[in-house]
Design an enzyme around this catalytic site. Structure first.
Site, PDB file in Angstrom:
ATOM      1  N   GLU B 138     -24.380 -19.549 -42.283  1.00 18.13           N
ATOM      2  CA  GLU B 138     -24.139 -19.755 -40.979  1.00 18.13           C
ATOM      3  C   GLU B 138     -23.711 -18.001 -39.847  1.00 18.13           C
ATOM      4  O   GLU B 138     -24.125 -17.755 -38.617  1.00 18.13           O
ATOM      5  CB  GLU B 138     -23.894 -20.553 -39.975  1.00 18.13           C
ATOM      6  CG  GLU B 138     -22.523 -21.179 -39.977  1.00 18.13           C
ATOM      7  CD  GLU B 138     -22.610 -22.408 -39.511  1.00 18.13           C
ATOM      8  OE1 GLU B 138     -22.131 -22.678 -37.870  1.00 18.13           O
ATOM      9  OE2 GLU B 138     -21.698 -23.641 -40.389  1.00 18.13           O
ATOM     10  N   SER B 192     -20.915 -27.371 -31.785  1.00 13.09           N
ATOM     11  CA  SER B 192     -19.519 -28.622 -32.165  1.00 13.09           C
ATOM     12  C   SER B 192     -18.461 -28.352 -32.358  1.00 13.09           C
ATOM     13  O   SER B 192     -17.367 -28.520 -31.100  1.00 13.09           O
ATOM     14  CB  SER B 192     -20.380 -29.601 -33.099  1.00 13.09           C
ATOM     15  OG  SER B 192     -21.310 -29.844 -32.717  1.00 13.09           O
ATOM     16  N   SER B 195     -15.224 -21.578 -34.474  1.00 11.71           N
ATOM     17  CA  SER B 195     -15.554 -20.756 -35.149  1.00 11.71           C
ATOM     18  C   SER B 195     -15.328 -19.707 -34.407  1.00 11.71           C
ATOM     19  O   SER B 195     -15.640 -19.202 -33.562  1.00 11.71           O
ATOM     20  CB  SER B 195     -15.989 -20.762 -36.593  1.00 11.71           C
ATOM     21  OG  SER B 195     -16.526 -21.161 -37.707  1.00 11.71           O
ATOM     22  N   ARG B 207     -13.400 -14.513 -40.972  1.00 12.24           N
ATOM     23  CA  ARG B 207     -13.846 -15.588 -40.602  1.00 12.24           C
ATOM     24  C   ARG B 207     -12.426 -16.308 -39.744  1.00 12.24           C
ATOM     25  O   ARG B 207     -11.252 -16.309 -41.121  1.00 12.24           O
ATOM     26  CB  ARG B 207     -13.894 -17.365 -40.912  1.00 12.24           C
ATOM     27  CG  ARG B 207     -13.742 -17.932 -40.293  1.00 12.24           C
ATOM     28  CD  ARG B 207     -14.576 -19.800 -40.484  1.00 12.24           C
ATOM     29  NE  ARG B 207     -14.399 -20.763 -39.413  1.00 12.24           N
ATOM     30  CZ  ARG B 207     -13.688 -21.908 -39.543  1.00 12.24           C
ATOM     31  NH1 ARG B 207     -12.795 -21.700 -40.200  1.00 12.24           N
ATOM     32  NH2 ARG B 207     -14.082 -23.106 -38.738  1.00 12.24           N
TER      33      ARG B 207
END
Lengths: 776, 373
Positions: B138, B192, B195, B207
């Site tokens: 993703e 939701s 990140s 990340r």
């Protein structure tokens, strides 16, 4: 933000039938001055400075110019009143504030005090009440400044102040060593909001960040979601809930873990995420738990970001959100571990609730310069961690006729305490050999042992004050107090930091002092000193006749035999009590034959064949035979070899340990008999220095500053530590930067067995630091 | 941005991003179909195209964001329109069933999917609709999609915008902007959850961290606190509320600024802090609660993003994700927070296709994957 939410505790009325126990709360009010108060959302913390008048045994030399007769004691013991300074801190619920103020007003004698320093979110609310009741002007101090001042104070003065919380470990509380340099650190205060403060020096700190998501968010949002009003109740709900019913986890999105990022399936992807998509009722417990995780994780994450940005590794947490609540300590610890991958540990403070009051007090006491002294937690007068169960319900309270309060008392020490300059690494030094908080078996044994010995101690205390009839009553009070402490420690071994044999001994000394038994062994010490002095020359002569090798061995053995005479060890005090003739020679026979349990004698003797040491520092133990027939002949040989000797003895009494003032007199007497000692004293090759302690054990990180200076100036290259308390219970593993001897006879069969030997086993530990570790 | 596509994959061209709350679907509608092609085109394919392009709502919960449609896009030699469709993840099974009913499996296409749902629903696609998913990471998709859309622009306008005068509510104006170089950027994706990525180049990113306090938390808490059911409802309520009735401000405690620490009186000291009081709890409106929830979550994301930007030494912070959809309260607040707390050092940037980049990234993979097909 360091702000406290004062809501939902609106009524400050209370049952008027509740009476205050004057012996227990607000002690020494008559001499109290310099008040400070910290009023939070639900708890009030009051601080004051007072003087304590208590008896101390003073030792004074007789004039020996007159011809002495055999029966005369060597010195005179007189009990004198001494005044020492003490800080009192009391914590109670805001509901009792009026009762407490009335009580203080009624008992306050000192009228010099005009001002009370105040801090905390609730200070303005009670300003008028305080001014009216106490007739003191309320002087407000900045909350964060007080907090930091208080934090610096406890970190500097209370060993084992900080701890790591590990919910599932054998011991939940892992106390940290006091780092010699407490700065820099980060304090994260979780009140209704969060304040993140970086502290770089005593007066240098800065609020580097904060968050509005804090204790108030948990409380406010929690109350909305669960219709539960009280903060404590919300925490209780949370501890019963399952957050996975409310939160959306990684596995709810992925079906499992998000492997490529190393995110486990159980990780929360979206707090309250399920309540957005699922159309169902959620339990109060589950929502409270989810909320707790959300807030704790968020704070933990911010804390880590700030720690990283400012390169800080010591991170302390405080504020009402944390205060003694295992639930929040656990979630914050978890969060910090997660976000820093274990690089930063979340630290909590035993006296976190008192920081503001301590700081406000220190602000008001600046002219007394309290920071120039060292202070010591008084175990007798302090409640210890988690003493007041937050869950104690009002019915129980009413029935007990009193209300729960928590106390902290700090004694001002006469001298400043510093590290032994010869510690290899002061930052990693741990005085105590066994941490009874973690070693359950040893804890059981020692608690039992101290309880068993209590009768004897009470008897001894009474006997030491035969002329005072009320001593019996006081001794009984002592018994109750110490027994209660032991019981508390059985259930909460973490109450005063790591539980150790040393802390058990020190607690006993503190309790004895509390009830004016400053030196129960004074007369016994006197008698033994007298007796031992008579044999001194005989021992010295018999040693002199021996060959060099034989002499060294006899001296070492004599030192050890002397150490058998110890009233602190139960096995020995039994013998001594029943057979006062138990002699020096018999003691030698009792000793284990070589090879000893720990036997480095051969290395020691090889070393003695080499050049003499420059200066030996000797931490002495018991009075009587030990010091006179064991230690003196031994150091006499060192002196003859050309080694200077510093005898370090206790500043105050503990058991039958020789105190500095006693040692002064004994040395004088020995010098009168023995030209070697006489010359050494006159030429200042023998020095008597107090160690700053009144404990039967030895904490090398808290020694008299004067002693440290002497050690440095004389180029000390040998440290001798004698006795169970100083060389076994403490310092057995202490690493020094010079040669050291740790000598003791194990006068306790349980301990001997644990070390793999029998009672009266000998420890003769000689250590030489490896070249790389040597400082010189 | 040039796409590497040697051979054309068979239609239909889809990209899908199955998130925790929402499924994002991009569909390429070819507009250059020749008569010959039209004849050869199977009925199935036609009906799918007609169904998607002639409707703007699908079932009860599916929506096509018409205003985001990219027109006259040329990709892999084909020209057409890119459509943006979303529906709740809760409706995923209905979607799979539709795929079965429309015999999707008979079309020779690869279904490129990203997001957690690509993993979670893989088996359902297989067993219920006989469809194989090409699962894609993703974060890779997010970045590729973002860079692509930024490069093609938004129907002649820039994709990117920012707020001028973020600290001045009266004069705070949305301004489109073209960036010559996006790198390095801190990419904050608010779905939701949240990140946060540090992106240094097209293929070089990490990340930095994440937060569980995201759009799901906002909606979840709003549902519990106000009884609302949709994001739109929650935002509508929030737009009418006043968070200062719920939050405790610095001035509520200090009467003004907390000068010792240079904190303004208007700063929030404790989110939901007033709700510790029973009286205030009883008199609070749903709108105020919704607003406070929105402000709390947004400020928190802003705070974490800012700290990450400072730690990573990145000045450009790009906020994306469906939390920002129709959510000017949050976008303006983030713009303000970045500007205020960094004293003008940091700039918050936003993108028009806020939540669709993952799906676009998956769609682009379809075109790339055809190399191997």
């Amino acid at each position: 933000m360091a702000l406290c939410g004062g809501a939902d505790r609106g009524s400050h009325s209370m049952d008027k039938s509740i009476t205050l126990p004057p012996d227990e709360i607000f002690r020494n009010l008559e001499n109290a001055k310099r008040f400070a108060i910290d009023i939070g959302g639900s708890l009030t913390k009051l601080a004051y400075y007072s003087t304590v008048q208590h008896q101390v045994a003073k030792v004074r030399s007789f004039d020996h110019s007159a011809k002495e007769t055999d029966g005369d004691p060597l010195y005179e013991i007189s009990v004198q009143e001494e005044i020492t300074a003490r800080l009192h801190f009391i914590k109670f619920e805001n509901a009792y504030i009026e009762t407490c103020l009335d009580f203080i007003k009624d008992h306050l004698v000192n009228t010099e005090t005009k001002v009370i320093k105040a801090t905390g979110g609730g200070a303005h609310k009670f300003k008028d009440l305080i001014e009216k009741k106490l007739k003191l002007k309320v002087d407000k101090e900045d909350e964060m400044t007080c907090l930091i001042k208080g934090c610096n104070f406890v970190l500097k003065n209370i060993p084992h102040e900080a701890f790591v919380y590990a919910k599932h470990a054998d011991s939940e509380f892992r106390f940290q060593n006091t780092h010699p340099d407490i700065f820099p650190y980060m304090l994260i205060n979780i009140g209704s909001g969060v304040s993140i403060v970086k502290v770089e020096a005593e007066d240098k700190f800065e609020r580097i960040g904060g968050s509005s998501i804090g204790g108030g968010t948990f409380w406010g949002l929690g109350a909305l979601l669960t219709k539960t009003k009280r903060f404590d109740e919300l925490l209780q709900l949370a501890s019963k809930g399952q957050h996975t019913n409310v939160d959306m986890l990684v596995k709810d999105i992925y079906g499992g873990a998000y492997g490529s990022l190393g995110l486990t399936g159980d990780l929360i992807a979206s707090s309250f995420g399920k309540s957005a998509t699922t159309d169902k009722e959620f339990s109060k417990e589950d929502m409270a738990k989810s909320l707790l995780h959300m807030i704790s994780n968020d704070i933990g994450q911010l804390a880590c970001l700030y720690a990283k940005l400012h390169n800080l590794t010591r991170v302390y947490f405080g504020g009402f959100f944390i205060r003694g609540h295992p639930v929040t300590m656990h979630t914050i610890t978890y969060s910090i571990n997660f976000f820093t991958k274990g690089e930063v540990q979340a630290l909590f403070l035993r006296h976190e609730g008192y920081l503001g009051a301590i700081g406000a007090f220190l602000k008001g006491a600046e002219e007394d310069n309290p920071n120039q002294y060292s202070w010591e937690e008084n175990y007798a007068g302090s409640s210890g961690l988690m003493s007041v169960s937050p869950e104690l319900n009002p019915v129980q309270r009413a029935r007990s006729g009193t209300f729960p309060f928590d106390m902290l008392e700090m004694d001002r020490l006469e001298r400043q305490l510093v590290n032994l300059p010869l510690l290899q690494d002061a930052t990693s030094y741990i005085p105590d050999t066994v941490d009874l908080t973690e070693d359950a078996l040893a804890r059981e044994y020692w608690l039992y042992c101290f309880e068993e010995a209590l009768d004897g101690v009470v008897k001894r205390a009474i006997a030491s004050q035969k002329d005072q009839p009320e001593a019996v009553e006081r001794a009984e009070k002592f018994r109750q107090k110490y027994r209660h402490k032991l019981q508390t420690l059985r259930h909460q071994p973490f109450a005063y930091g790591s539980l150790t044999v040393r802390s058990l001994l020190d607690t006993r000394e503190h309790c004895l002092n509390e009830f004016n038994f400053p030196d129960p062994y004074s007369k016994i010490k006197q008698k033994e000193n007298d007796m031992a002095l008579k044999y001194y020359l005989k021992v010295v002569k018999s040693v002199e006749e021996l060959s060099w090798e034989q002499r060294q061995f006899t001296l070492a053995k004599g030192l050890l035999a002397g150490n058998v005479f110890d009233w602190g060890a139960k096995a020995v005090s039994d013998v001594l009590e029943s057979d006062p003739e138990f002699g020096f020679e018999q003691a030698k026979q009792q000793l284990q034959e070589r090879p000893w349990l720990v036997d480095a004698y051969n290395q020691w003797i090889e070393r003695l064949k080499g050049p003499p040491h420059k200066c030996a520092l000797f931490f002495v133990d018991n009075s009587g035979i030990d010091i006179i027939l064991g230690v003196f002949p031994f150091i006499r040989e060192l002196l003859i070899r050309g080694t200077e000797v510093v005898l370090a003895s206790n500043s105050g009494p503990a058991l039958n340990d020789v105190t500095n003032s006693e040692l002064q007199i004994l040395t004088e007497r020995i010098a009168a008999m023995d030209p070697v000692i006489h010359a050494a004293l006159r030429e200042d090759r023998l020095a008597l220095v107090q160690n700053g302690s009144s404990s039967p054990c030895l904490d090398l990180s808290r020694l008299d500053k004067v002693l440290a200076t002497v050690i440095r100036e004389r180029g000390t290259d040998l440290v001798i530590i004698e006795g169970m308390g100083r060389a076994i219970h403490t310092n057995y593993y202490a690493m020094l930067s010079c040669e050291s001897l740790k000598l003791a006879v194990i006068k306790n069969s349980w301990l001997a067995e644990r070390l793999g030997g029998k009672i009266f086993s000998v420890v003769f530990k000689y250590e030489v630091p490896s070249k790389a570790q040597e400082q010189h | 941005m040039k796409l590497k596509c040697s051979s054309k994959p068979a239609f239909p061209w889809f990209g899908m991003d199955i998130g925790g709350s929402l499924v994002k679907l991009v569909y390429f509608e070819p507009k250059d179909i020749t008569a010959e092609e039209e004849q050869e085109e199977v009925e199935n394919l036609k009906s799918i195209r007609r169904y998607l392009t002639s409707n703007t709502a699908y079932g009860k919960t599916g929506v096509r964001d018409v205003h985001l449609e990219l027109r006259n896009l040329t990709i892999c030699g084909r020209t057409g329109n890119l459509h943006f469709i979303r529906f709740p993840t809760a409706a995923m099974h209905r979607f799979i069933q539709m795929g079965r009913d429309k015999h999707f499996s008979s079309l020779h296409t690869t279904l490129c999917a990203t997001g957690g749902g690509a993993y979670k629903f893989e088996n359902d696609f297989r067993t219920m609709a006989d469809l194989e998913l090409l699962k894609l990471d993703e974060l890779d998709c997010l970045i590729q999609g973002l860079l692509y859309i930024d490069s093609v622009g938004f129907n002649g306008h820039p994709e990117c915008y920012y707020f001028e005068n973020p600290s001045d509510t009266q004069n705070c104006i949305k301004r489109p902007c073209c960036l010559d170089n996006l790198f390095p950027m801190l990419l904050v994706n608010i779905g939701s959850g949240v990140s946060i990525l540090a992106v240094y180049a097209k293929d070089d990113y990490k990340r930095v961290t994440g937060s569980s306090l995201g759009g799901g938390t906002f909606l979840g808490l709003c549902c519990l606190l106000t009884g609302c059911e949709t994001f739109e409802e929650a935002l509508e309520m929030a737009s009418k509320g006043d968070s200062t009735n719920v939050d405790k401000l610095v001035k509520d405690i200090y009467g003004g600024d907390y000068q010792r620490f240079g904190l303004q009186g208007s700063a929030v000291a404790s989110s939901f802090g007033h709700m510790m009081s029973k009286e205030k709890r009883e008199s609070i409106s749903k709108e105020d609660l919704a607003r406070a929830t929105l402000v709390t979550i947004t400020n928190n994301i802003g705070s974490i993003a800012r700290m990450c930007a400072v730690n990573e030494k990145i000045e450009r912070v790009v906020f994306v994700g469906n939390f920002l959809r129709i959510n000017t309260v949050s976008t303006k607040l983030l713009a303000y927070a970045m500007d205020f707390w960094s004293k003008g050092q940091l700039r918050a940037l936003f993108l028009e296709h806020e939540g669709y980049f993952g799906a676009v990234g998956a769609f682009l993979e379809l075109l790339k994957s055809s190399d191997d097909a």
